[in-house]
Design a protein around this motif. Structure first.
Motif, PDB file in Angstrom:
ATOM      1  N   ASN A 262       1.022  -1.599  -0.208  1.00 16.20           N
ATOM      2  CA  ASN A 262       0.048   0.075   0.044  1.00 16.20           C
ATOM      3  C   ASN A 262       0.563   1.218  -0.165  1.00 16.20           C
ATOM      4  N   HIS A 263       0.020   2.236  -0.364  1.00 12.18           N
ATOM      5  CA  HIS A 263       1.048   3.658  -0.385  1.00 12.18           C
ATOM      6  C   HIS A 263       0.284   4.896   0.177  1.00 12.18           C
ATOM      7  N   CYS A 316       4.456   9.344  -1.208  1.00 12.13           N
ATOM      8  CA  CYS A 316       3.770   8.776  -0.665  1.00 12.13           C
ATOM      9  C   CYS A 316       4.434   8.567   0.727  1.00 12.13           C
ATOM     10  N   LYS A 318       5.732   6.405   3.207  1.00  7.49           N
ATOM     11  CA  LYS A 318       6.665   5.363   3.658  1.00  7.49           C
ATOM     12  C   LYS A 318       7.788   5.768   2.829  1.00  7.49           C
ATOM     13  N   HIS A 321      10.006   4.697  -0.067  1.00  7.42           N
ATOM     14  CA  HIS A 321       9.211   4.678  -1.439  1.00  7.42           C
ATOM     15  C   HIS A 321       9.217   6.681  -1.617  1.00  7.42           C
ATOM     16  N   MET A 392       8.590   8.126  -5.219  1.00 10.41           N
ATOM     17  CA  MET A 392       7.722   8.316  -5.017  1.00 10.41           C
ATOM     18  C   MET A 392       7.346  10.017  -5.054  1.00 10.41           C
TER      19      MET A 392
END
Ligand SMILES: [Cu+2]
Length: 456
Positions: A262-263, A316, A318, A321, A392
């Motif tokens: 998931n993002h 994103c 995270k 990422h 991202m």
């Protein structure tokens, strides 16, 4: 027809014959339009059929169609492609019509649609129209709803989109390999009434992850979790287009997720609402303000906001990422004095550099030799220094003076003088205003001591 030809020219596209089918068959097929550029093409204004407001695909393009007897005919070609992920790195991917992701396919509720799919891959494939309600035999699941499309063959899919929404297409054949190689694209179904859910700017991207060993160019397709390239439309920061808008524009961003995790997509600046999913529009009464929305695996989310001037990060959340290729086994050396050991290693390895004893930000500054065709872990220059990002990350660039339909990068935002965070120097601030102090008597606390256990 004139419009389509003009589009082909501006897009720098090339037309190829469908070599794999017979000459008579090829004559019947819509011409193949390919586009290998990573420059965002202007939204494709529909030359025929029902009017709609086209999307802007980041670093991408939309597939022209031909109208034949009232049917929109598209021609997708599954094939190996070379995609520049960002300046300095190219990847050998699989995609459609010259690019990965493939072109965005746009249609309108109630359209009659025919999509030819020619397979130029070395193995069989299919196309699944992710989230689109189609007759079961058009669902594209190899072995379940149709025979696979063998290399060299052309299949035809026919359906009539029922409900506006944000969708994707991807193979349902040897998925692990074909999706890890970049086979995916966006499929947008516009409302029958172009005034419904109208916005000024409608951006779209699909998220992909790749595992490409530093120094190589072809993804390792057996990876399950440890990907090192986190991409939007198979591009990574600083290679991802900015999302350009004019102050006050109503802006939509459609986000799809075909990675294996998931993002949580976070936007700085204006708050947004999730207004659409794969299943259609979210009713007004069911929306709430957000600054981050989690896009789970296989999901689509459309977010909308009113643009406020500035350079607003979109990324994103995270943190791994928003980085380029890195070693996940790097030890945390914060606070470790590496000088003694570095001296000893330098005797064996002359260019050895100790890293990370004060954090990792110096990684963005170092001129470390990288393997060929590899991106730095943290990079991207901004107006005030390195952004220390990768992966991202992009920027929503909102200005007061952007013309309608202009998506060109306007450069960096100029904040008003005196409105930028700065180093504090003693005495350069006005005394901070203080709340009036209550008189001592008013501030007396009324305290009642607990009175034992009797009341329990
Ligand atoms: Cu992420």
């Amino acid at each position: 027809m004139t419009n389509r030809r003009t589009f082909f020219k501006t897009a720098g596209a090339t037309m190829l014959g469908a070599a794999a089918v017979s000459r008579a068959g090829a004559a019947m097929l819509p011409e193949v339009v390919t586009q290998a550029s990573t420059t965002m093409q202007p939204p494709l204004v529909p030359p025929n059929g029902r009017p709609y407001n086209p999307v802007a695909t980041l670093n991408g393009w939309s597939l022209p169609w031909r109208m034949k007897d009232g049917v929109k005919e598209f021609h997708l070609v599954a094939e190996p492609v070379v995609r520049e992920l960002a300046p300095g790195m190219k990847a050998n991917l699989w995609g459609y019509n010259g690019s990965s992701p493939g072109p965005t396919i746009e249609m309108v509720e109630g359209d009659r649609v025919r999509i030819f799919v020619t397979n130029r891959l070395p193995e069989h494939t299919t196309v699944h129209w992710h989230g689109v309600l189609v007759p079961n035999g058009m669902d594209g699941v190899g072995g379940l709803t149709q025979p696979h499309i063998a290399p060299g063959k052309t299949f035809v899919y026919e359906f009539m989109p029922q409900r506006a929404g944000t969708h994707m297409y991807h193979p349902h054949a040897d998925e692990m390999v074909q999706m890890a190689m970049g086979m995916m694209g966006l499929l947008i179904i516009h409302p029958k009434d172009a005034r419904q859910m109208r916005v000024d700017r409608d951006f779209a991207f699909v998220m992909a992850s790749y595992d490409i060993e530093p120094g190589s160019a072809t993804p390792r397709t057996s990876e399950m979790t440890d990907f090192n390239i986190w991409a939007w439309n198979s591009r990574v920061f600083p290679g991802i287009d900015p999302l350009v808008a004019r102050t006050g524009d109503r802006v939509r961003i459609r986000i799809g997720n075909l990675t294996m995790t998931n993002h949580p997509i976070h936007m700085h600046g204006p708050h947004f609402e999730v207004t659409g999913t794969d299943g259609g529009w979210v009713p007004k009464s069911a929306r709430w303000p957000e600054v981050t929305t989690d896009v789970a695996v296989g999901q689509m989310r459309a977010i909308e906001f009113d643009a406020i001037a500035g350079d607003w990060a979109l990324h994103c959340h995270k943190s791994h990422h928003t980085m380029g290729p890195m070693s996940h086994t790097a030890a945390n050396l914060i606070g470790v004095d590496q000088r003694a050991v570095a001296q000893r290693i330098s005797k064996l390895v002359p260019d050895y550099m100790a890293m990370g004893s004060a954090g990792m930000s110096d990684m963005a500054q170092m001129q470390m030799p990288l393997p060929e065709n590899t991106l730095p872990m943290m990079t991207g220059d901004g107006p005030y220094g390195s952004l220390e990002m990768g992966g991202m990350f992009s920027v929503v660039k909102v200005r007061d003076d952007i013309a309608r339909g202009d998506y060109r990068d306007p450069g960096w935002f100029r904040q008003a003088p005196g409105s930028v965070a700065r180093e504090y120097t003693a005495g350069d601030l006005e005394p901070a205003p203080r709340a009036s102090q209550p008189a001592a008597d008013d501030a007396t606390l009324q305290v009642r001591k607990p009175g034992g256990h009797a009341g329990h």
